[in-house]
Design a protein around this motif. Structure first.
Motif, PDB file in Angstrom:
ATOM      1  N   ALA A   9       0.899  -1.253  -0.043  1.00  0.00           N
ATOM      2  CA  ALA A   9       0.062  -0.076   0.027  1.00  0.00           C
ATOM      3  C   ALA A   9       0.906   1.196  -0.018  1.00  0.00           C
ATOM      4  O   ALA A   9       1.920   1.018   0.451  1.00  0.00           O
ATOM      5  N   PRO A  10       0.532   2.228  -0.692  1.00  0.00           N
ATOM      6  CA  PRO A  10      -0.744   2.570  -1.241  1.00  0.00           C
ATOM      7  C   PRO A  10      -0.740   2.248  -2.793  1.00  0.00           C
ATOM      8  O   PRO A  10      -1.600   2.942  -3.428  1.00  0.00           O
ATOM      9  N   ASP A  11      -0.237   1.397  -3.188  1.00  0.00           N
ATOM     10  CA  ASP A  11      -0.162   0.966  -4.613  1.00  0.00           C
ATOM     11  C   ASP A  11      -1.515   0.569  -5.005  1.00  0.00           C
ATOM     12  O   ASP A  11      -2.187  -0.051  -4.631  1.00  0.00           O
ATOM     13  N   GLN A  12      -2.024   1.295  -6.136  1.00  0.00           N
ATOM     14  CA  GLN A  12      -3.335   1.155  -6.858  1.00  0.00           C
ATOM     15  C   GLN A  12      -3.610  -0.202  -7.252  1.00  0.00           C
ATOM     16  O   GLN A  12      -4.575  -0.607  -7.460  1.00  0.00           O
ATOM     17  N   ARG A  13      -2.679  -0.984  -7.627  1.00  0.00           N
ATOM     18  CA  ARG A  13      -2.780  -2.323  -8.156  1.00  0.00           C
ATOM     19  C   ARG A  13      -3.673  -3.259  -7.144  1.00  0.00           C
ATOM     20  O   ARG A  13      -4.306  -4.206  -7.303  1.00  0.00           O
ATOM     21  N   LEU A  14      -3.359  -2.871  -5.845  1.00  0.00           N
ATOM     22  CA  LEU A  14      -4.124  -3.620  -4.584  1.00  0.00           C
ATOM     23  C   LEU A  14      -5.485  -3.398  -4.619  1.00  0.00           C
ATOM     24  O   LEU A  14      -6.434  -4.037  -3.925  1.00  0.00           O
ATOM     25  N   ARG A  15      -6.106  -2.266  -5.404  1.00  0.00           N
ATOM     26  CA  ARG A  15      -7.444  -1.856  -5.594  1.00  0.00           C
ATOM     27  C   ARG A  15      -8.128  -2.523  -6.633  1.00  0.00           C
ATOM     28  O   ARG A  15      -9.139  -2.484  -7.025  1.00  0.00           O
ATOM     29  N   VAL A  16      -7.545  -3.414  -7.510  1.00  0.00           N
ATOM     30  CA  VAL A  16      -8.036  -4.306  -8.679  1.00  0.00           C
ATOM     31  C   VAL A  16      -8.928  -5.319  -8.222  1.00  0.00           C
ATOM     32  O   VAL A  16      -8.555  -6.178  -7.197  1.00  0.00           O
ATOM     33  N   LEU A 154      -9.257  -9.951  -2.870  1.00  0.00           N
ATOM     34  CA  LEU A 154      -9.879 -10.239  -4.144  1.00  0.00           C
ATOM     35  C   LEU A 154     -10.720  -9.189  -4.849  1.00  0.00           C
ATOM     36  O   LEU A 154     -10.878  -8.963  -6.115  1.00  0.00           O
ATOM     37  N   ASN A 155     -11.137  -8.142  -3.732  1.00  0.00           N
ATOM     38  CA  ASN A 155     -12.200  -7.354  -4.318  1.00  0.00           C
ATOM     39  C   ASN A 155     -11.634  -5.773  -4.046  1.00  0.00           C
ATOM     40  O   ASN A 155     -12.438  -4.811  -3.868  1.00  0.00           O
ATOM     41  N   GLY A 156     -10.284  -5.719  -4.040  1.00  0.00           N
ATOM     42  CA  GLY A 156      -9.526  -4.480  -3.902  1.00  0.00           C
ATOM     43  C   GLY A 156      -9.603  -3.891  -2.703  1.00  0.00           C
ATOM     44  O   GLY A 156      -9.523  -2.504  -2.360  1.00  0.00           O
ATOM     45  N   VAL A 157      -9.909  -4.580  -1.395  1.00  0.00           N
ATOM     46  CA  VAL A 157     -10.117  -3.802  -0.183  1.00  0.00           C
ATOM     47  C   VAL A 157      -9.077  -4.346   0.565  1.00  0.00           C
ATOM     48  O   VAL A 157      -8.338  -5.673   0.827  1.00  0.00           O
ATOM     49  N   LEU A 158      -8.669  -3.454   1.600  1.00  0.00           N
ATOM     50  CA  LEU A 158      -7.315  -3.783   2.439  1.00  0.00           C
ATOM     51  C   LEU A 158      -7.946  -3.937   3.901  1.00  0.00           C
ATOM     52  O   LEU A 158      -9.015  -3.291   4.031  1.00  0.00           O
ATOM     53  N   PHE A 159      -7.248  -4.555   5.055  1.00  0.00           N
ATOM     54  CA  PHE A 159      -7.835  -4.513   6.229  1.00  0.00           C
ATOM     55  C   PHE A 159      -7.952  -3.058   6.819  1.00  0.00           C
ATOM     56  O   PHE A 159      -8.824  -2.873   7.609  1.00  0.00           O
ATOM     57  N   ILE A 160      -7.078  -2.132   6.400  1.00  0.00           N
ATOM     58  CA  ILE A 160      -7.205  -0.762   7.005  1.00  0.00           C
ATOM     59  C   ILE A 160      -8.441  -0.078   6.424  1.00  0.00           C
ATOM     60  O   ILE A 160      -8.769   0.840   7.024  1.00  0.00           O
ATOM     61  N   ASP A 161      -9.166  -0.385   5.562  1.00  0.00           N
ATOM     62  CA  ASP A 161     -10.212  -0.048   4.838  1.00  0.00           C
ATOM     63  C   ASP A 161     -11.445  -0.205   5.934  1.00  0.00           C
ATOM     64  O   ASP A 161     -12.496   0.409   5.991  1.00  0.00           O
ATOM     65  N   HIS A 162     -11.300  -1.185   6.681  1.00  0.00           N
ATOM     66  CA  HIS A 162     -12.205  -1.567   7.909  1.00  0.00           C
ATOM     67  C   HIS A 162     -12.189  -0.747   9.153  1.00  0.00           C
ATOM     68  O   HIS A 162     -12.866  -0.574  10.047  1.00  0.00           O
ATOM     69  N   LEU A 163     -11.105   0.431   9.034  1.00  0.00           N
ATOM     70  CA  LEU A 163     -10.791   1.345  10.109  1.00  0.00           C
ATOM     71  C   LEU A 163     -11.505   2.540   9.915  1.00  0.00           C
ATOM     72  O   LEU A 163     -11.802   2.879   8.984  1.00  0.00           O
ATOM     73  N   SER A 164     -11.688   3.294  11.050  1.00  0.00           N
ATOM     74  CA  SER A 164     -12.088   4.905  10.779  1.00  0.00           C
ATOM     75  C   SER A 164     -11.096   5.477  10.214  1.00  0.00           C
ATOM     76  O   SER A 164      -9.689   5.143  10.048  1.00  0.00           O
ATOM     77  N   LYS A 165     -11.520   6.530   9.279  1.00  0.00           N
ATOM     78  CA  LYS A 165     -10.440   7.265   8.411  1.00  0.00           C
ATOM     79  C   LYS A 165      -9.237   7.830   9.326  1.00  0.00           C
ATOM     80  O   LYS A 165      -8.041   7.712   8.927  1.00  0.00           O
ATOM     81  N   LEU A 166      -9.413   8.189  10.525  1.00  0.00           N
ATOM     82  CA  LEU A 166      -8.365   8.781  11.470  1.00  0.00           C
ATOM     83  C   LEU A 166      -7.487   7.701  11.522  1.00  0.00           C
ATOM     84  O   LEU A 166      -6.235   7.732  11.499  1.00  0.00           O
ATOM     85  N   LYS A 167      -7.590   6.359  11.987  1.00  0.00           N
ATOM     86  CA  LYS A 167      -7.047   5.296  12.178  1.00  0.00           C
ATOM     87  C   LYS A 167      -6.081   4.613  11.017  1.00  0.00           C
ATOM     88  O   LYS A 167      -4.995   4.358  11.243  1.00  0.00           O
ATOM     89  N   ARG A 168      -7.055   4.751   9.929  1.00  0.00           N
ATOM     90  CA  ARG A 168      -6.578   4.335   8.567  1.00  0.00           C
ATOM     91  C   ARG A 168      -5.416   5.359   8.282  1.00  0.00           C
ATOM     92  O   ARG A 168      -4.110   4.977   7.648  1.00  0.00           O
TER      93      ARG A 168
END
Length: 184
Positions: A9-16, A154-168
């Motif tokens: 992260a934050p490489d956009q290929r991980l969002r594919v 597989l859906n372009g989601v990272l574990f940090i996407d489950h966090l609040s914006k502040l924590k992320r």
């Protein structure tokens, strides 16, 4: 077998969003072997193909239990593990429990960063193995958490996407600071 570079992260290929595997081939089996070698070397317990630049719905997981007793004084380089490698191709979650579990998750694509994530405690999933055989099972504990974490990739989601914006944002700042320190 080869050690593959892990995209961070934050490489956009991980969002594919990864594409389904139409039929399992020898090329897929070679990729899977390379993914296991990469995952073990990192070290980690799960890896999605997209993390090594392949946008196909393939996961490798091995929860790797230490063989024998491990104490604070045990040299990490001497620990032997019981390995139970599992391959999940085109995994689908058919059912998830209402009960949640919290696990401090980390990720090879977000190295050395951890945060508590709530996920369903149990799931029923179906998938293909490396030979194309179908499987269906109810999973719980760390295996359920790991499968859900890897399926997020597989859906372009990272574990940090489950966090609040502040924590992320805090995690991403720490990651960038560590990356600069490694480069220096």
């Amino acid at each position: 077998m080869a050690i593959l570079p892990i995209i961070e992260a934050p490489d956009q290929r991980l969002r594919v969003i990864s594409k389904p595997v139409e039929s399992v081939t020898d090329a897929h089996r070679t990729l899977i072997a390379d993914m296991f070698e990469t995952m073990y070397k990192a070290p980690g317990i799960g890896l999605a193909a997209i993390q090594v630049g392949v946008a196909e719905r393939i996961l490798t997981i091995d929860l790797q239990r230490p063989k024998g007793e491990v104490t604070e004084d045990t040299d990490p380089d001497t620990i032997e593990y019981v390995r139970e490698p599992q391959v999940f191709i085109n995994p689908e979650i058919l059912w998830e429990s209402d009960e949640l579990s919290v696990y401090s998750e980390g990720c090879l694509s977000v190295p050395d960063q951890y945060a508590d994530v709530d996920r369903p405690a149990r799931v029923r999933a179906k998938w293909l193995d490396e030979n194309g055989a179908e499987h269906e099972a109810e999973l719980d504990g760390l295996m359920a958490t790991c499968l859900q974490h890897e399926m997020d990739h597989l859906n372009g989601v990272l574990f940090i996407d489950h966090l609040s914006k502040l924590k992320r944002d805090m995690v991403l700042k720490k990651l960038e600071k560590a990356r600069r320190a490694r480069a220096a």
